[in-house]
Design an enzyme around this catalytic site. Sequence first.
Site, PDB file in Angstrom:
ATOM      1  N   HIS A  34       0.837  -1.208   0.000  1.00  0.00           N
ATOM      2  CA  HIS A  34       0.000   0.000   0.000  1.00  0.00           C
ATOM      3  C   HIS A  34       0.874   1.261   0.000  1.00  0.00           C
ATOM      4  O   HIS A  34       0.567   2.250  -0.674  1.00  0.00           O
ATOM      5  CB  HIS A  34      -0.892   0.035   1.239  1.00  0.00           C
ATOM      6  CG  HIS A  34      -1.903  -1.055   1.306  1.00  0.00           C
ATOM      7  ND1 HIS A  34      -1.801  -2.100   2.176  1.00  0.00           N
ATOM      8  CD2 HIS A  34      -3.056  -1.253   0.615  1.00  0.00           C
ATOM      9  CE1 HIS A  34      -2.841  -2.901   2.036  1.00  0.00           C
ATOM     10  NE2 HIS A  34      -3.616  -2.419   1.086  1.00  0.00           N
ATOM     11  N   GLN A  58     -18.272  -6.166  -1.345  1.00  0.00           N
ATOM     12  CA  GLN A  58     -17.394  -7.052  -2.116  1.00  0.00           C
ATOM     13  C   GLN A  58     -17.024  -8.320  -1.356  1.00  0.00           C
ATOM     14  O   GLN A  58     -16.166  -9.075  -1.808  1.00  0.00           O
ATOM     15  CB  GLN A  58     -16.136  -6.311  -2.555  1.00  0.00           C
ATOM     16  CG  GLN A  58     -15.186  -5.901  -1.448  1.00  0.00           C
ATOM     17  CD  GLN A  58     -14.144  -4.925  -1.946  1.00  0.00           C
ATOM     18  OE1 GLN A  58     -14.455  -3.782  -2.293  1.00  0.00           O
ATOM     19  NE2 GLN A  58     -12.890  -5.361  -1.993  1.00  0.00           N
ATOM     20  N   GLN A 146      -1.070  -3.776  -9.027  1.00  0.00           N
ATOM     21  CA  GLN A 146      -1.237  -4.804 -10.046  1.00  0.00           C
ATOM     22  C   GLN A 146      -1.480  -6.197  -9.466  1.00  0.00           C
ATOM     23  O   GLN A 146      -1.810  -7.116 -10.219  1.00  0.00           O
ATOM     24  CB  GLN A 146      -0.010  -4.849 -10.961  1.00  0.00           C
ATOM     25  CG  GLN A 146       0.035  -3.710 -11.960  1.00  0.00           C
ATOM     26  CD  GLN A 146       1.169  -3.864 -12.958  1.00  0.00           C
ATOM     27  OE1 GLN A 146       2.341  -3.895 -12.570  1.00  0.00           O
ATOM     28  NE2 GLN A 146       0.845  -3.956 -14.221  1.00  0.00           N
ATOM     29  N   SER A 183       0.350  -8.865   0.926  1.00  0.00           N
ATOM     30  CA  SER A 183      -1.110  -8.829   1.013  1.00  0.00           C
ATOM     31  C   SER A 183      -1.519  -8.721   2.473  1.00  0.00           C
ATOM     32  O   SER A 183      -0.852  -9.282   3.354  1.00  0.00           O
ATOM     33  CB  SER A 183      -1.715 -10.108   0.407  1.00  0.00           C
ATOM     34  OG  SER A 183      -3.096 -10.209   0.700  1.00  0.00           O
TER      35      SER A 183
END
Length: 283
Positions: A34, A58, A146, A183
């Site tokens: 981030h 989501q 990406q 992540s």
Amino acid sequence: MQIHHTIAPLRATLAARAQPRVLVPTMGNLHEGHLALIRQAKALGGTTVASIFVNRLQFLPHEDFATYPRTLQEDCAKLQAEGCDIVFAPDEQTLYPDPQTFRIQPDPALADILEGHFRPGFFTGVCTVVMKLLQIVQPSHAVFGQKDYQQLEIIRRMVQQFAMPVQIIATPIQRASDGLALSSRNQYLDASARQQATQLHAELVRTAQLVQQGRRDWSALQTEAMQRLTIQGWQPDYLTVREQRSLQEPPADGALPPLVVLGAARIGTARLIDNLEFDFGRP
């Protein structure tokens, strides 16, 4: 750095700040990946706005919405250290004061495959919240990573088809020293799973190399890669070669367009995704 939790004060602050206005949408629990987005946003000049919002739309009913890590205080400290100008951290009542019955439905040809196949409705939730954030902040640029490759392509297409005056900027995947894509969900990996987690990226590299060596049997390539992961204890959803822009299967013969290998698989309690872009002959 200013922190806003509601829309009107945010807009008032933005009206007085310099252009370009650059948005970095996040769900918080920030890591180095981030922060790379923030650095790219800062390099564009003007005003950098980071949004932090865990978007219920989501998440599927069985997914980790309730337990998704929320670390606003730590996130703001990291953003301030990077020179972020504004943080927009709304609660659900602010962003969805009424039930969000109007939603953005992305093109099924792009959104109902890969992640969309295994997480139906996911990209509708993503597009809806991104559209709303873009309307609230009205940036000239928005920066996305990406690692969420399919999401990036869908957002690019949404912005193009709605003629929105915002440029989508992509930031390369940030990886740990052993190749694991960073992540927020990596924290679900226990010690054993963390050691195995690099196998997903290794399979992407191996598949790209096989294509370079002349393989064109796309279905067999996927089956073989998924079998190798399964033998190593993974539960793979897909590991497949696709055209970069369309995300459709490449032709079996003739010249190949720029390609990407995409994978999603579960190891332990963590579901990881990764991808690797390559042009034929240059993986």
